[in-house]
Motif scaffolding. Structure first.
Motif, PDB file in Angstrom:
ATOM      1  N   ARG A  66       0.831  -1.200   0.000  1.00  0.00           N
ATOM      2  CA  ARG A  66       0.000   0.000   0.000  1.00  0.00           C
ATOM      3  C   ARG A  66       0.872   1.259   0.000  1.00  0.00           C
ATOM      4  NH1 ARG A  66      -2.845  -1.136   4.162  1.00  0.00           N
ATOM      5  NH2 ARG A  66      -1.696   0.108   5.700  1.00  0.00           N
ATOM      6  N   ALA A  67       1.911   1.248   0.848  1.00  0.00           N
ATOM      7  CA  ALA A  67       2.818   2.396   0.907  1.00  0.00           C
ATOM      8  C   ALA A  67       3.604   2.532  -0.394  1.00  0.00           C
ATOM      9  CB  ALA A  67       3.773   2.238   2.090  1.00  0.00           C
ATOM     10  N   TRP A  68       4.010   1.411  -0.951  1.00  0.00           N
ATOM     11  CA  TRP A  68       4.798   1.434  -2.192  1.00  0.00           C
ATOM     12  C   TRP A  68       4.004   2.056  -3.328  1.00  0.00           C
ATOM     13  CZ3 TRP A  68       9.789   0.705  -2.010  1.00  0.00           C
ATOM     14  CH2 TRP A  68      10.502   0.484  -3.186  1.00  0.00           C
ATOM     15  N   ARG A  69       2.720   1.732  -3.382  1.00  0.00           N
ATOM     16  CA  ARG A  69       1.856   2.307  -4.422  1.00  0.00           C
ATOM     17  C   ARG A  69       1.764   3.819  -4.268  1.00  0.00           C
ATOM     18  NH1 ARG A  69      -3.827  -0.534  -4.627  1.00  0.00           N
ATOM     19  NH2 ARG A  69      -3.941   0.634  -6.570  1.00  0.00           N
ATOM     20  N   ALA A  70       1.802   4.277  -3.021  1.00  0.00           N
ATOM     21  CA  ALA A  70       1.691   5.709  -2.750  1.00  0.00           C
ATOM     22  C   ALA A  70       3.026   6.443  -2.887  1.00  0.00           C
ATOM     23  CB  ALA A  70       1.121   5.926  -1.343  1.00  0.00           C
ATOM     24  N   GLY A  71       4.092   5.705  -3.192  1.00  0.00           N
ATOM     25  CA  GLY A  71       5.402   6.326  -3.366  1.00  0.00           C
ATOM     26  C   GLY A  71       6.127   6.616  -2.073  1.00  0.00           C
ATOM     27  N   LYS A  72       5.703   5.981  -0.974  1.00  0.00           N
ATOM     28  CA  LYS A  72       6.349   6.225   0.313  1.00  0.00           C
ATOM     29  C   LYS A  72       7.614   5.390   0.436  1.00  0.00           C
ATOM     30  CE  LYS A  72       1.999   7.317   2.632  1.00  0.00           C
ATOM     31  NZ  LYS A  72       1.063   6.938   3.722  1.00  0.00           N
ATOM     32  N   ARG A  73       8.611   5.895   1.115  1.00  0.00           N
ATOM     33  CA  ARG A  73       9.870   5.212   1.302  1.00  0.00           C
ATOM     34  C   ARG A  73      10.099   4.929   2.775  1.00  0.00           C
ATOM     35  NH1 ARG A  73      13.958   9.178  -1.218  1.00  0.00           N
ATOM     36  NH2 ARG A  73      15.482   7.659  -0.473  1.00  0.00           N
ATOM     37  N   GLY A  74      11.205   4.255   3.083  1.00  0.00           N
ATOM     38  CA  GLY A  74      11.568   4.021   4.471  1.00  0.00           C
ATOM     39  C   GLY A  74      10.963   2.778   5.083  1.00  0.00           C
ATOM     40  N   LEU A  75      10.417   1.875   4.264  1.00  0.00           N
ATOM     41  CA  LEU A  75       9.812   0.656   4.787  1.00  0.00           C
ATOM     42  C   LEU A  75      10.485  -0.569   4.186  1.00  0.00           C
ATOM     43  CD1 LEU A  75       6.019   1.574   4.560  1.00  0.00           C
ATOM     44  CD2 LEU A  75       7.545   1.800   6.533  1.00  0.00           C
ATOM     45  N   VAL A  76      10.518  -1.633   4.958  1.00  0.00           N
ATOM     46  CA  VAL A  76      11.007  -2.921   4.477  1.00  0.00           C
ATOM     47  C   VAL A  76      10.016  -3.983   4.943  1.00  0.00           C
ATOM     48  CG1 VAL A  76      12.460  -3.211   6.528  1.00  0.00           C
ATOM     49  CG2 VAL A  76      12.961  -4.532   4.467  1.00  0.00           C
ATOM     50  N   GLY A  77       9.725  -4.959   4.093  1.00  0.00           N
ATOM     51  CA  GLY A  77       8.791  -6.013   4.462  1.00  0.00           C
ATOM     52  C   GLY A  77       9.449  -7.057   5.351  1.00  0.00           C
ATOM     53  N   LEU A  78       8.737  -7.492   6.377  1.00  0.00           N
ATOM     54  CA  LEU A  78       9.204  -8.560   7.260  1.00  0.00           C
ATOM     55  C   LEU A  78       8.216  -9.710   7.194  1.00  0.00           C
ATOM     56  CD1 LEU A  78      10.254  -6.548  10.455  1.00  0.00           C
ATOM     57  CD2 LEU A  78      11.706  -7.260   8.548  1.00  0.00           C
ATOM     58  N   THR A  79       8.702 -10.896   6.872  1.00  0.00           N
ATOM     59  CA  THR A  79       7.846 -12.076   6.817  1.00  0.00           C
ATOM     60  C   THR A  79       8.444 -13.197   7.656  1.00  0.00           C
ATOM     61  OG1 THR A  79       8.938 -12.925   4.806  1.00  0.00           O
ATOM     62  CG2 THR A  79       7.022 -11.493   4.499  1.00  0.00           C
ATOM     63  N   PHE A  80       7.570 -13.967   8.271  1.00  0.00           N
ATOM     64  CA  PHE A  80       7.967 -15.126   9.070  1.00  0.00           C
ATOM     65  C   PHE A  80       7.194 -16.330   8.547  1.00  0.00           C
ATOM     66  CE2 PHE A  80       9.130 -11.527  11.560  1.00  0.00           C
ATOM     67  CZ  PHE A  80      10.211 -11.914  12.326  1.00  0.00           C
ATOM     68  N   ASP A  81       7.916 -17.246   7.913  1.00  0.00           N
ATOM     69  CA  ASP A  81       7.289 -18.397   7.271  1.00  0.00           C
ATOM     70  C   ASP A  81       7.061 -19.548   8.250  1.00  0.00           C
ATOM     71  OD1 ASP A  81       7.670 -16.833   5.061  1.00  0.00           O
ATOM     72  OD2 ASP A  81       8.767 -18.324   3.898  1.00  0.00           O
ATOM     73  N   ASP A  82       6.071 -20.348   7.968  1.00  0.00           N
ATOM     74  CA  ASP A  82       5.772 -21.628   8.625  1.00  0.00           C
ATOM     75  C   ASP A  82       4.942 -21.489   9.894  1.00  0.00           C
ATOM     76  OD1 ASP A  82       7.340 -22.671   6.604  1.00  0.00           O
ATOM     77  OD2 ASP A  82       9.090 -22.962   7.883  1.00  0.00           O
ATOM     78  N   GLY A  83       4.873 -20.313  10.482  1.00  0.00           N
ATOM     79  CA  GLY A  83       4.049 -20.133  11.672  1.00  0.00           C
ATOM     80  C   GLY A  83       4.551 -20.865  12.890  1.00  0.00           C
ATOM     81  N   TYR A  84       5.839 -20.739  13.189  1.00  0.00           N
ATOM     82  CA  TYR A  84       6.395 -21.388  14.379  1.00  0.00           C
ATOM     83  C   TYR A  84       5.843 -20.741  15.651  1.00  0.00           C
ATOM     84  CZ  TYR A  84       9.645 -23.834  11.345  1.00  0.00           C
ATOM     85  OH  TYR A  84      10.187 -24.639  10.386  1.00  0.00           O
ATOM     86  N   ALA A  85       5.600 -21.576  16.654  1.00  0.00           N
ATOM     87  CA  ALA A  85       5.043 -21.092  17.915  1.00  0.00           C
ATOM     88  C   ALA A  85       5.984 -20.120  18.613  1.00  0.00           C
ATOM     89  CB  ALA A  85       4.724 -22.279  18.831  1.00  0.00           C
ATOM     90  N   ASP A  86       7.290 -20.230  18.346  1.00  0.00           N
ATOM     91  CA  ASP A  86       8.239 -19.336  19.020  1.00  0.00           C
ATOM     92  C   ASP A  86       8.068 -17.880  18.594  1.00  0.00           C
ATOM     93  OD1 ASP A  86       9.806 -19.044  16.537  1.00  0.00           O
ATOM     94  OD2 ASP A  86      10.660 -21.006  17.000  1.00  0.00           O
ATOM     95  N   PHE A  87       7.299 -17.626  17.539  1.00  0.00           N
ATOM     96  CA  PHE A  87       7.072 -16.243  17.132  1.00  0.00           C
ATOM     97  C   PHE A  87       6.491 -15.431  18.279  1.00  0.00           C
ATOM     98  CE2 PHE A  87       4.499 -12.756  15.555  1.00  0.00           C
ATOM     99  CZ  PHE A  87       5.370 -12.123  14.696  1.00  0.00           C
ATOM    100  N   LEU A  88       5.579 -16.012  19.037  1.00  0.00           N
ATOM    101  CA  LEU A  88       4.896 -15.267  20.095  1.00  0.00           C
ATOM    102  C   LEU A  88       5.831 -14.840  21.215  1.00  0.00           C
ATOM    103  CD1 LEU A  88       1.522 -17.196  20.400  1.00  0.00           C
ATOM    104  CD2 LEU A  88       1.871 -14.855  19.564  1.00  0.00           C
TER     105      LEU A  88
END
Length: 256
Positions: A66-88
């Protein structure tokens, strides 16, 4: 979880470099880690500190697009795959301390199970349905990683539909909202798989190195390991900008 159905569908990004997205998995003790997919909470803290010092804030992918479409900078995507319980217990406190959000890609077909698809182990518990709801309630985006973590390119049409369409419906029932994003297990997809993700109603898809499929339904990402510190992260950022470019006008970050 905040829905973002306005995320872009299949089209070419208008910027020369596609958004930078980091891929994490388990946040726990990395001592026994044959696949190089585990980072400690301390190392995650160090990596987020490096990003923040460079003026970058980690966000989930729907928000990033959404921000990228608006031309905003200063963001990086963070993803956590597999849904490990240790995320919490391990990842979430670090993210919140840095004012960051993330997308957690979960497996609704394995609630409270383990990473049985990894033959070398070690076995790590996955989020339960209640854990998935807790992730969403904490402000993280919940996305689908399919039902069971299977190589989607090797499945029949019916099996593929269950992994894409079925997992979206399953998550809608768990968190009372259908996910916007899908993450391809093993980072692997082909045109048939991408089309199934499109038909299921996802706004975006995350891969690793999608090649000619690259776009909103097959976003490239950068794998992050415990060995990655400032110099390695910077090298990976530069490599991303060189490898993943789209036709069009200069966008955020390209003039840096």
């Amino acid at each position: 979880m905040t829905a973002d159905t306005s995320a872009p569908r299949a089209r070419t990004f208008p910027f020369r470099s596609q958004p930078w997205i980091l891929t994490y998995h388990s946040v726990s003790d990395p001592t026994e880690d044959p696949y190089g997919i585990t980072v400690s909470a301390d190392r995650l803290d160090e990596q987020l500190t490096w990003l923040r010092r460079r003026g970058l804030t980690g966000v989930g992918i729907a928000a990033l697009l959404r921000a990228w479409r608006a031309g905003k900078r200063g963001l990086v995507g963070l993803t956590f795959d597999d849904g490990y319980a240790d995320f919490l217990d391990e990842a979430l406190p670090v993210l919140l301390a840095h004012g960051c959000n993330a997308t957690v890609f979960v497996l609704p077909g394995r609630p409270g199970g383990s990473n049985a698809w990894d033959p070398l182990g070690p076995r790590r518990p996955l989020l339960t349905e209640e854990g998935i709801r807790t992730v969403a309630a904490a402000g993280m985006e919940v996305g689908s990683h399919g039902m069971l973590h299977r190589d989607l390119t090797a499945l029949s049409d019916d099996e593929l539909r269950r992994e894409t369409h079925g997992s979206r419906e399953a998550l809608r029932l768990i968190v009372r909202q259908a996910p916007s994003g899908f993450c391809y297990p093993y980072g692997t997809a082909d045109r048939r798989v991408v089309e199934s993700v499109r038909e299921a109603g996802y706004a975006y898809g995350c891969a690793l190195a999608p090649g000619s499929l690259s776009g909103p339904l097959a976003l490239p990402r950068t794998h992050v390991s415990h060995a990655d510190r400032g110099a390695r992260l910077r090298a990976k950022e530069v490599r991303h900008r060189l490898r993943h470019r789209s036709p069009g006008a200069m966008g955020p970050g390209d003039a840096e």
